[in-house]
Design a protein around this motif. Structure first.
Motif, PDB file in Angstrom:
ATOM      1  N   GLU A 181      -2.876  -7.160  -4.140  1.00 19.69           N
ATOM      2  CA  GLU A 181      -3.758  -7.955  -4.987  1.00 19.69           C
ATOM      3  C   GLU A 181      -4.328  -9.156  -4.246  1.00 19.69           C
ATOM      4  N   GLN A 182      -3.666  -9.597  -3.183  1.00 18.51           N
ATOM      5  CA  GLN A 182      -4.134 -10.753  -2.430  1.00 18.51           C
ATOM      6  C   GLN A 182      -5.279 -10.398  -1.482  1.00 18.51           C
ATOM      7  N   LEU A 183      -5.438  -9.110  -1.189  1.00 19.04           N
ATOM      8  CA  LEU A 183      -6.389  -8.689  -0.166  1.00 19.04           C
ATOM      9  C   LEU A 183      -7.699  -8.198  -0.772  1.00 19.04           C
ATOM     10  N   THR A 184      -8.779  -8.422  -0.033  1.00 18.74           N
ATOM     11  CA  THR A 184     -10.066  -7.859  -0.433  1.00 18.74           C
ATOM     12  C   THR A 184     -10.072  -6.368  -0.119  1.00 18.74           C
ATOM     13  N   ARG A 185     -11.075  -5.653  -0.625  1.00 18.82           N
ATOM     14  CA  ARG A 185     -11.165  -4.215  -0.357  1.00 18.82           C
ATOM     15  C   ARG A 185     -11.297  -3.961   1.141  1.00 18.82           C
ATOM     16  N   ARG A 186     -12.105  -4.769   1.831  1.00 16.18           N
ATOM     17  CA  ARG A 186     -12.270  -4.594   3.276  1.00 16.18           C
ATOM     18  C   ARG A 186     -10.953  -4.849   3.999  1.00 16.18           C
ATOM     19  N   GLU A 187     -10.206  -5.864   3.568  1.00 19.20           N
ATOM     20  CA  GLU A 187      -8.910  -6.152   4.185  1.00 19.20           C
ATOM     21  C   GLU A 187      -7.926  -5.015   3.949  1.00 19.20           C
ATOM     22  N   GLU A 188      -7.983  -4.394   2.767  1.00 16.75           N
ATOM     23  CA  GLU A 188      -7.136  -3.223   2.509  1.00 16.75           C
ATOM     24  C   GLU A 188      -7.489  -2.079   3.450  1.00 16.75           C
ATOM     25  N   GLU A 189      -8.777  -1.846   3.650  1.00 18.43           N
ATOM     26  CA  GLU A 189      -9.216  -0.779   4.562  1.00 18.43           C
ATOM     27  C   GLU A 189      -8.693  -1.034   5.970  1.00 18.43           C
ATOM     28  N   ILE A 190      -8.778  -2.284   6.409  1.00 21.16           N
ATOM     29  CA  ILE A 190      -8.298  -2.635   7.744  1.00 21.16           C
ATOM     30  C   ILE A 190      -6.786  -2.449   7.831  1.00 21.16           C
ATOM     31  N   MET A 191      -6.058  -2.855   6.778  1.00 25.00           N
ATOM     32  CA  MET A 191      -4.603  -2.703   6.805  1.00 25.00           C
ATOM     33  C   MET A 191      -4.193  -1.237   6.835  1.00 25.00           C
ATOM     34  N   GLU A 192      -4.878  -0.371   6.099  1.00 21.49           N
ATOM     35  CA  GLU A 192      -4.508   1.045   6.105  1.00 21.49           C
ATOM     36  C   GLU A 192      -4.761   1.660   7.478  1.00 21.49           C
ATOM     37  N   LEU A 206      -8.372  -9.880  10.294  1.00 22.59           N
ATOM     38  CA  LEU A 206      -6.931  -9.885  10.577  1.00 22.59           C
ATOM     39  C   LEU A 206      -6.352 -11.284  10.461  1.00 22.59           C
ATOM     40  N   LYS A 207      -7.094 -12.269  10.938  1.00 23.57           N
ATOM     41  CA  LYS A 207      -6.630 -13.654  10.837  1.00 23.57           C
ATOM     42  C   LYS A 207      -6.424 -14.042   9.375  1.00 23.57           C
ATOM     43  N   HIS A 208      -7.397 -13.665   8.509  1.00 26.03           N
ATOM     44  CA  HIS A 208      -7.274 -13.972   7.081  1.00 26.03           C
ATOM     45  C   HIS A 208      -6.111 -13.208   6.450  1.00 26.03           C
ATOM     46  N   ILE A 209      -5.922 -11.947   6.886  1.00 26.96           N
ATOM     47  CA  ILE A 209      -4.799 -11.143   6.376  1.00 26.96           C
ATOM     48  C   ILE A 209      -3.472 -11.809   6.729  1.00 26.96           C
ATOM     49  N   TYR A 210      -3.335 -12.240   7.990  1.00 25.92           N
ATOM     50  CA  TYR A 210      -2.094 -12.893   8.428  1.00 25.92           C
ATOM     51  C   TYR A 210      -1.811 -14.128   7.572  1.00 25.92           C
ATOM     52  N   GLU A 211      -2.860 -14.899   7.295  1.00 28.58           N
ATOM     53  CA  GLU A 211      -2.683 -16.111   6.490  1.00 28.58           C
ATOM     54  C   GLU A 211      -2.230 -15.773   5.077  1.00 28.58           C
ATOM     55  N   LYS A 212      -2.830 -14.734   4.483  1.00 29.88           N
ATOM     56  CA  LYS A 212      -2.478 -14.346   3.116  1.00 29.88           C
ATOM     57  C   LYS A 212      -1.063 -13.783   3.023  1.00 29.88           C
ATOM     58  N   LEU A 213      -0.654 -13.035   4.049  1.00 31.50           N
ATOM     59  CA  LEU A 213       0.666 -12.400   4.030  1.00 31.50           C
ATOM     60  C   LEU A 213       1.749 -13.269   4.658  1.00 31.50           C
ATOM     61  N   HIS A 214       1.332 -14.421   5.203  1.00 32.81           N
ATOM     62  CA  HIS A 214       2.270 -15.358   5.845  1.00 32.81           C
ATOM     63  C   HIS A 214       3.019 -14.704   7.007  1.00 32.81           C
ATOM     64  N   VAL A 215       2.254 -14.055   7.889  1.00 32.72           N
ATOM     65  CA  VAL A 215       2.826 -13.399   9.064  1.00 32.72           C
ATOM     66  C   VAL A 215       2.064 -13.849  10.305  1.00 32.72           C
ATOM     67  N   ARG A 216       2.581 -13.446  11.482  1.00 32.54           N
ATOM     68  CA  ARG A 216       1.969 -13.885  12.741  1.00 32.54           C
ATOM     69  C   ARG A 216       1.570 -12.742  13.661  1.00 32.54           C
ATOM     70  N   SER A 217       1.869 -11.493  13.276  1.00 34.10           N
ATOM     71  CA  SER A 217       1.560 -10.380  14.159  1.00 34.10           C
ATOM     72  C   SER A 217       1.199  -9.140  13.356  1.00 34.10           C
ATOM     73  N   ARG A 218       0.644  -8.144  14.067  1.00 27.41           N
ATOM     74  CA  ARG A 218       0.283  -6.886  13.421  1.00 27.41           C
ATOM     75  C   ARG A 218       1.510  -6.193  12.828  1.00 27.41           C
ATOM     76  N   THR A 219       2.591  -6.163  13.609  1.00 22.13           N
ATOM     77  CA  THR A 219       3.799  -5.484  13.131  1.00 22.13           C
ATOM     78  C   THR A 219       4.339  -6.153  11.876  1.00 22.13           C
ATOM     79  N   GLU A 220       4.400  -7.494  11.869  1.00 24.58           N
ATOM     80  CA  GLU A 220       4.868  -8.209  10.698  1.00 24.58           C
ATOM     81  C   GLU A 220       3.955  -7.941   9.506  1.00 24.58           C
ATOM     82  N   ALA A 221       2.646  -7.862   9.757  1.00 31.00           N
ATOM     83  CA  ALA A 221       1.697  -7.587   8.674  1.00 31.00           C
ATOM     84  C   ALA A 221       1.951  -6.217   8.070  1.00 31.00           C
TER      85      ALA A 221
END
Length: 207
Positions: A149-160, A186-201
């Motif tokens: 719910e915190q992510l935009t549709r584009r951010e969801e696409e990038i995460m998948e 990715l930078k915005h995703i990291y901020e929303k998920l409170h992580v610092r790397s791809r693996t943590e995300a």
């Protein structure tokens, strides 16, 4: 400089095959092979390899447990699970323990080499079947729904695509956007998920 690789695998035939695959690639260097968890915990920390290829089912313990212990000792080392197990619980436990990738043993030699390079470069390589299970697990998880719910549709696409093991350039190509745009998302995703790397995300996104 060659990527240094340690192998943890109890099956002698598979262990020898993995060692041969690594040694035959000029960009990789096998620094040690371990047939059990005890040996891995004794030998690998001093060698501090770039990548560890880790089996899950070892004769004296779980490779997932070994992953967690080695990541505490070697936070910069990337761990690639290489196993026959493809159930969602094992996959998520391995990622939570600190694994950065998850391949099935039926992967091709070229697929393994690609995954080692990718995980060293910060990617999250996964066999396609594993990626599908991971995405299915994510869609069923109420905790993941809260994250979603915190992510935009584009951010969801990038995460998948990130879950599926894609690098920034491949994500950019698939979504027809620039690499800089991907990195900005990715930078915005990291901020929303409170992580610092791809693996943590990926772990935060899936659990």
């Amino acid at each position: 400089m060659a990527i240094t690789v340690a192998i943890v695998e109890d099956n002698s035939g598979i262990c020898e095959e993995l060692e041969q695959i690594v040694r035959e690639d000029p960009g990789l260097s096998c620094v040690c092979t371990c047939r059990n968890l005890k040996t891995a915990l004794q030998k690998i920390p001093a060698l501090a390899p770039d990548v560890i290829v880790m089996d899950i089912q070892l004769p004296d313990g779980s490779g997932i447990e070994g992953t967690a212990r080695l990541k505490r000792l070697l936070p910069a080392t990337q761990i690639l699970m290489f196993t026959v197990y493809e159930d969602s619980e094992q996959i998520c436990k391995a990622l939570e323990a600190g694994a950065s990738g998850y391949l099935l043993k039926r992967s091709t030699p070229d697929g393994l080499v690609r995954a080692i390079r990718e995980v060293k470069d910060g990617g999250v390589p996964m066999t396609s079947e594993v990626a599908r299970r991971v995405i299915q697990t994510f869609r069923k998880s109420p905790q993941a729904e809260n994250v979603r719910e915190q992510l935009t549709r584009r951010e969801e696409e990038i995460m998948e695509l990130l879950v599926a093991g894609c690098q920034s350039k491949e994500i950019a190509d698939r979504l027809a956007i620039g690499v800089e745009t991907v990195n900005s998302h990715l930078k915005h995703i990291y901020e929303k998920l409170h992580v610092r790397s791809r693996t943590e995300a990926v772990v935060r996104y899936l659990t």
